[in-house]
Design a protein around this motif. Sequence first.
Motif, PDB file in Angstrom:
ATOM      1  N   SER A  78       0.710  -1.314   0.027  1.00  0.00           N
ATOM      2  CA  SER A  78      -0.075   0.072  -0.044  1.00  0.00           C
ATOM      3  C   SER A  78       0.850   1.177  -0.165  1.00  0.00           C
ATOM      4  O   SER A  78       0.406   2.418  -0.349  1.00  0.00           O
ATOM      5  N   LEU A  79       2.088   1.264   0.570  1.00  0.00           N
ATOM      6  CA  LEU A  79       2.842   2.312   0.621  1.00  0.00           C
ATOM      7  C   LEU A  79       3.391   2.683  -0.820  1.00  0.00           C
ATOM      8  O   LEU A  79       3.817   3.806  -1.120  1.00  0.00           O
ATOM      9  N   ASN A  80       3.319   1.898  -1.903  1.00  0.00           N
ATOM     10  CA  ASN A  80       3.512   2.185  -3.348  1.00  0.00           C
ATOM     11  C   ASN A  80       2.821   3.269  -3.798  1.00  0.00           C
ATOM     12  O   ASN A  80       2.987   3.861  -4.870  1.00  0.00           O
ATOM     13  N   ASP A  81       1.572   3.489  -3.362  1.00  0.00           N
ATOM     14  CA  ASP A  81       0.584   4.449  -3.630  1.00  0.00           C
ATOM     15  C   ASP A  81       0.628   5.955  -3.218  1.00  0.00           C
ATOM     16  O   ASP A  81       0.211   6.548  -3.392  1.00  0.00           O
ATOM     17  N   PHE A  82       1.589   6.112  -2.184  1.00  0.00           N
ATOM     18  CA  PHE A  82       1.997   7.367  -1.680  1.00  0.00           C
ATOM     19  C   PHE A  82       0.680   8.317  -1.013  1.00  0.00           C
ATOM     20  O   PHE A  82       0.807   9.458  -0.910  1.00  0.00           O
ATOM     21  N   GLN A  83      -0.073   7.467  -0.625  1.00  0.00           N
ATOM     22  CA  GLN A  83      -1.458   8.059   0.157  1.00  0.00           C
ATOM     23  C   GLN A  83      -1.373   8.052   1.361  1.00  0.00           C
ATOM     24  O   GLN A  83      -2.554   8.211   1.994  1.00  0.00           O
ATOM     25  N   GLY A  84      -0.437   7.960   2.177  1.00  0.00           N
ATOM     26  CA  GLY A  84      -0.196   7.873   3.656  1.00  0.00           C
ATOM     27  C   GLY A  84      -0.338   6.441   4.249  1.00  0.00           C
ATOM     28  O   GLY A  84      -0.136   5.430   3.278  1.00  0.00           O
ATOM     29  N   LEU A  85      -0.347   6.301   5.521  1.00  0.00           N
ATOM     30  CA  LEU A  85      -0.265   5.038   6.047  1.00  0.00           C
ATOM     31  C   LEU A  85      -1.498   4.183   6.358  1.00  0.00           C
ATOM     32  O   LEU A  85      -2.514   4.976   6.949  1.00  0.00           O
ATOM     33  N   ASN A  86      -1.733   2.867   6.266  1.00  0.00           N
ATOM     34  CA  ASN A  86      -2.883   2.127   6.771  1.00  0.00           C
ATOM     35  C   ASN A  86      -2.607   1.854   8.021  1.00  0.00           C
ATOM     36  O   ASN A  86      -1.793   2.408   8.892  1.00  0.00           O
ATOM     37  N   SER A  87      -3.662   1.082   8.835  1.00  0.00           N
ATOM     38  CA  SER A  87      -3.362   0.667  10.063  1.00  0.00           C
ATOM     39  C   SER A  87      -2.414  -0.034  10.486  1.00  0.00           C
ATOM     40  O   SER A  87      -1.697   0.092  11.217  1.00  0.00           O
ATOM     41  N   THR A  88      -2.026  -1.100   9.354  1.00  0.00           N
ATOM     42  CA  THR A  88      -0.925  -1.660   9.794  1.00  0.00           C
ATOM     43  C   THR A  88       0.419  -0.986   9.893  1.00  0.00           C
ATOM     44  O   THR A  88       1.362  -1.190  10.836  1.00  0.00           O
ATOM     45  N   ASN A  89       0.619  -0.101   8.971  1.00  0.00           N
ATOM     46  CA  ASN A  89       1.986   0.609   8.791  1.00  0.00           C
ATOM     47  C   ASN A  89       1.907   1.482   9.866  1.00  0.00           C
ATOM     48  O   ASN A  89       3.097   2.299  10.325  1.00  0.00           O
ATOM     49  N   ILE A  90       0.687   2.254  10.357  1.00  0.00           N
ATOM     50  CA  ILE A  90       0.570   3.232  11.423  1.00  0.00           C
ATOM     51  C   ILE A  90       1.348   2.615  12.609  1.00  0.00           C
ATOM     52  O   ILE A  90       1.880   3.330  13.466  1.00  0.00           O
ATOM     53  N   THR A  91       0.801   1.135  12.763  1.00  0.00           N
ATOM     54  CA  THR A  91       1.257   0.416  13.998  1.00  0.00           C
ATOM     55  C   THR A  91       2.728   0.384  14.082  1.00  0.00           C
ATOM     56  O   THR A  91       3.452   0.454  15.246  1.00  0.00           O
ATOM     57  N   ARG A  92       3.388   0.160  12.846  1.00  0.00           N
ATOM     58  CA  ARG A  92       4.676  -0.178  12.760  1.00  0.00           C
ATOM     59  C   ARG A  92       5.499   1.060  12.952  1.00  0.00           C
ATOM     60  O   ARG A  92       6.455   0.916  13.727  1.00  0.00           O
ATOM     61  N   VAL A  93       5.008   2.427  12.285  1.00  0.00           N
ATOM     62  CA  VAL A  93       5.819   3.644  12.759  1.00  0.00           C
ATOM     63  C   VAL A  93       5.737   3.917  14.357  1.00  0.00           C
ATOM     64  O   VAL A  93       6.692   4.417  14.791  1.00  0.00           O
ATOM     65  N   GLY A  94       4.565   3.711  14.758  1.00  0.00           N
ATOM     66  CA  GLY A  94       4.420   3.733  16.267  1.00  0.00           C
ATOM     67  C   GLY A  94       5.354   3.134  17.010  1.00  0.00           C
ATOM     68  O   GLY A  94       6.128   3.573  17.862  1.00  0.00           O
ATOM     69  N   SER A  95       5.589   1.637  16.661  1.00  0.00           N
ATOM     70  CA  SER A  95       6.743   0.967  17.262  1.00  0.00           C
ATOM     71  C   SER A  95       7.860   1.683  17.186  1.00  0.00           C
ATOM     72  O   SER A  95       9.089   1.797  18.002  1.00  0.00           O
ATOM     73  N   MET A  96       8.189   2.179  16.002  1.00  0.00           N
ATOM     74  CA  MET A  96       9.640   3.073  15.808  1.00  0.00           C
ATOM     75  C   MET A  96       9.850   4.308  16.658  1.00  0.00           C
ATOM     76  O   MET A  96      10.753   4.605  17.332  1.00  0.00           O
ATOM     77  N   TRP A  97       8.807   4.933  16.884  1.00  0.00           N
ATOM     78  CA  TRP A  97       8.294   6.034  17.807  1.00  0.00           C
ATOM     79  C   TRP A  97       9.093   5.666  19.166  1.00  0.00           C
ATOM     80  O   TRP A  97       9.700   6.192  19.596  1.00  0.00           O
ATOM     81  N   ILE A 447       2.317  12.134  -5.016  1.00  0.00           N
ATOM     82  CA  ILE A 447       2.160  12.251  -3.358  1.00  0.00           C
ATOM     83  C   ILE A 447       1.190  12.926  -2.674  1.00  0.00           C
ATOM     84  O   ILE A 447       1.202  14.198  -2.563  1.00  0.00           O
ATOM     85  N   ALA A 448       0.268  12.022  -1.848  1.00  0.00           N
ATOM     86  CA  ALA A 448      -0.653  12.975  -0.956  1.00  0.00           C
ATOM     87  C   ALA A 448       0.049  13.822   0.211  1.00  0.00           C
ATOM     88  O   ALA A 448       1.014  13.227   0.498  1.00  0.00           O
ATOM     89  N   ALA A 449      -0.465  14.657   0.568  1.00  0.00           N
ATOM     90  CA  ALA A 449      -0.104  15.544   1.337  1.00  0.00           C
ATOM     91  C   ALA A 449       0.444  14.989   2.666  1.00  0.00           C
ATOM     92  O   ALA A 449       1.481  15.104   3.475  1.00  0.00           O
ATOM     93  N   LYS A 450      -0.636  14.003   3.240  1.00  0.00           N
ATOM     94  CA  LYS A 450      -0.278  13.340   4.285  1.00  0.00           C
ATOM     95  C   LYS A 450       1.082  12.276   4.513  1.00  0.00           C
ATOM     96  O   LYS A 450       1.340  11.919   5.612  1.00  0.00           O
ATOM     97  N   HIS A 451       1.277  11.829   3.347  1.00  0.00           N
ATOM     98  CA  HIS A 451       2.321  10.796   3.231  1.00  0.00           C
ATOM     99  C   HIS A 451       3.582  11.587   3.530  1.00  0.00           C
ATOM    100  O   HIS A 451       4.615  10.656   3.810  1.00  0.00           O
ATOM    101  N   TYR A 452       3.755  12.821   3.713  1.00  0.00           N
ATOM    102  CA  TYR A 452       5.126  13.247   3.927  1.00  0.00           C
ATOM    103  C   TYR A 452       5.560  13.304   5.316  1.00  0.00           C
ATOM    104  O   TYR A 452       6.735  13.343   5.698  1.00  0.00           O
ATOM    105  N   TRP A 453       4.538  12.928   6.318  1.00  0.00           N
ATOM    106  CA  TRP A 453       4.813  12.878   7.550  1.00  0.00           C
ATOM    107  C   TRP A 453       4.038  11.733   8.261  1.00  0.00           C
ATOM    108  O   TRP A 453       3.141  11.289   7.845  1.00  0.00           O
TER     109      TRP A 453
END
Length: 477
Positions: A78-97, A447-453
């Motif tokens: 889903s990241l190939n679409d540059f439309q921001g993060l879905n729930s799975t990837n939101i969880t992933r980056v949350g773990s990184m934080w 690239i969607a604006a939300k995808h940058y952050w």
Amino acid sequence: MKNLKYLILLLLFSSCQKQLLEDPKSLAAEKFYNTAAEVQGAVNAIYTPFRDINGLVTYIAQVDCYVDYGLGRGSYASLNDFQGLNSTNITRVGSMWDLFYLSIRNANFVIKNAPNGKEISQADINTNVGEAKFLRAFNYFFLVRNWGGVPIRTEANMTVVDVKRNTADDVYKLIVADLLDAEANLPITQPQVGRPTKWSAKTLLADVYLQLGKYPEARDKANEVILSDKFALVPISSTDDLQNIFGPTVVTTSEEIFYIKFTRQNLFGNYFVMFLNHPGTKFSGAGGFYGLHSETVNPVYKNWDNNDFRKGLWYPYNIGLDGNSLLNKKFIDPLATSQSGHGNDMPWYRYADLLLIYAEAASRAENGPSAASMEALNKVHRRAYGKNPLLPSTVDFKVADYNATTFLDLIIKERGYEFQYEGKRWLELKRTGKAAEIILATKGKVIAAKHYWWPIPVSELGFNKALDPVKDQNPGY
């Protein structure tokens, strides 16, 4: 060589692990910081979150789906679409934080407590606090570039739960202050491979200045490292020779400035290698996820000179999606003992980075390339073709052919080739303002604006009452 790498990692972790097992509260206790060995054990704990499978290794898998040369598969597709993060990837980056802040917390313990040690010299205090500040800055540099402004937690407020979201400018001020302190107090060489030196601090500081658009400062700081004559590019004569830089048994090289070290031992190895490899290739002894790949029709690959040995890292392999798929053999370990047992180190700053930081900063500061900035770029380029990096060659670019704009484009292109799958490309495209243009040209995506952050994670919003879940959240989440 393998045993030496294991010994290095064992020395980095054993004292801290033993103390934690015997007395879980001792890391934060005043008595733990009385001797040089105890303080060093606490410093070792700063590194532990980096090697977590949800930490920097998964960070690279995340951001290298956003690049022009590669694609994500499976839950990363889903990241190939540059439309921001879905729930799975939101969880992933949350773990990184969470892991970045865990490392920061451990650094704060050292910075606060080491100066109070009763049986440690002032020199040892300075070195260990300098290392802790370097690593704290290293963490915050990842946070601010991916989330923007974030809560600043230092030794001064480390016991405070509710901390406001600081501005990005505030975060960068702390980063620069920490690195100036680290530069002043870290040694020229370290007794153990894998620890930052004065040159590591200068290199990270040059990168921070580049990020901030302080080009004369970035140029001059990078040039200090170049003039030290402490580093050199590893020569190659084939694609296979790149394993002399990235291979699993390499302990260190002449171009290592700061790496996260791994070894071929279960739980001590580099999990990221799994993302690049397929079980059928046998390039990973643990199989592989083949979660990151490319395609023969990708414009970056199609337009890349076949004589460049870095292109040879890509090879065709059918991963079941279509007949055009490519995999990359930059990081391989056929003898890996487990998924977390690959011996490949993860380079964060090597001499090639430093040379290209200098080349860009010098050109921007001087409104166009000079002989010195072009020579820095040409050293990296020559090596990729098997030439002597220090001697003029037939593949050299010429200063007269470039202006400030076209030279920047050349550097961006060269960086894309040199640092594939090192977690740098997406942040570079954002920093230079080239992301939208290059992604549209190579992938046909807007690239969607939300995808940058990335979104501030629930783990932070849920317990930090100084944050407003709406006002303090990044747009789109």
